[in-house]
Design a protein around this motif. Structure first.
Motif, PDB file in Angstrom:
ATOM      1  N   PHE A 231       0.825  -1.205   0.000  1.00  0.00           N
ATOM      2  CA  PHE A 231       0.000   0.000   0.000  1.00  0.00           C
ATOM      3  C   PHE A 231       0.863   1.262   0.000  1.00  0.00           C
ATOM      4  O   PHE A 231       0.510   2.269  -0.632  1.00  0.00           O
ATOM      5  N   LEU A 232       1.987   1.215   0.723  1.00  0.00           N
ATOM      6  CA  LEU A 232       2.888   2.366   0.730  1.00  0.00           C
ATOM      7  C   LEU A 232       3.465   2.609  -0.658  1.00  0.00           C
ATOM      8  O   LEU A 232       3.533   3.758  -1.120  1.00  0.00           O
ATOM      9  N   PHE A 233       3.851   1.548  -1.340  1.00  0.00           N
ATOM     10  CA  PHE A 233       4.384   1.684  -2.699  1.00  0.00           C
ATOM     11  C   PHE A 233       3.323   2.250  -3.635  1.00  0.00           C
ATOM     12  O   PHE A 233       3.616   3.123  -4.465  1.00  0.00           O
ATOM     13  N   MET A 234       2.087   1.766  -3.533  1.00  0.00           N
ATOM     14  CA  MET A 234       1.022   2.263  -4.399  1.00  0.00           C
ATOM     15  C   MET A 234       0.781   3.752  -4.166  1.00  0.00           C
ATOM     16  O   MET A 234       0.592   4.523  -5.104  1.00  0.00           O
ATOM     17  N   GLY A 235       0.796   4.144  -2.890  1.00  0.00           N
ATOM     18  CA  GLY A 235       0.572   5.553  -2.579  1.00  0.00           C
ATOM     19  C   GLY A 235       1.711   6.442  -3.055  1.00  0.00           C
ATOM     20  O   GLY A 235       1.478   7.499  -3.651  1.00  0.00           O
TER      21      GLY A 235
END
Length: 216
Positions: free
Chosen positions: A83-87
């Protein structure tokens, strides 16, 4: 059309006691970038519109229910990392984030956008601060269980905030450049340049007439 379908689905889901459909901003932005054709500078030229990828991705999400026993083996930090990478990967394409970066950039390094070209920098910063204020209100309400029930109301209040509150601080053309559709912005720029060219032509004509009268 999409909003109409979302409203109908939410009405049916509410009657059946099922979860509502909500906007997933980060996946939508990543999906948009994946289907976009870009130039060498990374600017989007066109986007291939298709519903097949979203259908397949949501189908895979539904099929993941069959593998819950395996998904439980995944460490939570791994999921948080995804999720951090997507954000983080979606941030460069967000106007809100790019306007926040203007606070720590030199004016000579500002990107060339219609708002930066035609508006005062302080007005752009004011708009960003007001957006942060609204974001802070929504975020605060969402993360406190005692008042989280009014979260949909806070989201709804963003509409009168945009339609009534912001016009007290900005002109209509400024709001258009800040959050308008690309087609409307291009049309405004075309009209602006035509009016400036017409004004310049009138000034030149007036100057020629003044010179002729002085010579006479």
């Amino acid at each position: 059309y999409d909003l109409l379908l979302s409203g109908l689905f939410n009405m049916i889901n509410g009657m059946l006691g099922l979860p509502w459909l909500v906007a997933t901003t980060v996946p939508c932005i990543i999906h948009l970038n994946a289907l976009a054709e870009k130039d060498l500078d990374g600017k989007i030229i066109s986007v291939q519109e298709t519903r097949l990828t979203m259908l397949l991705s949501h189908l895979m999400v539904g099929l993941s229910l069959l593998t819950l026993s395996l998904l439980k083996l995944l460490p939570m930090p791994v999921l948080y990392g995804v999720f951090l990478f997507m954000g983080m990967s979606a941030l460069p394409g967000m106007q809100f984030w790019n306007r926040i970066l203007l606070w720590i950039q030199q004016p000579s390094k500002y990107p060339e956008t219609p708002a930066i070209k035609y508006m005062e920098t302080k007005k752009i910063h004011l708009y960003t601060m007001l957006q942060l204020f609204f974001f802070g209100l929504v975020f605060t309400v969402q993360n406190f269980p005692q008042i989280a029930i009014v979260f949909p109301l806070m989201t709804l209040l963003c509409l009168p905030g945009r339609l009534v509150f912001l016009p007290r601080f900005f002109e209509g053309w400024e709001l258009l450049l800040l959050d308008g559709e690309d087609e409307n912005i291009d049309e405004w720029i075309t009209l602006k340049e035509e009016s400036m060219q017409g004004k310049s032509a009138c000034d030149v004509e007036y100057g020629d007439q003044g010179s002729s009268e002085s010579e006479a």
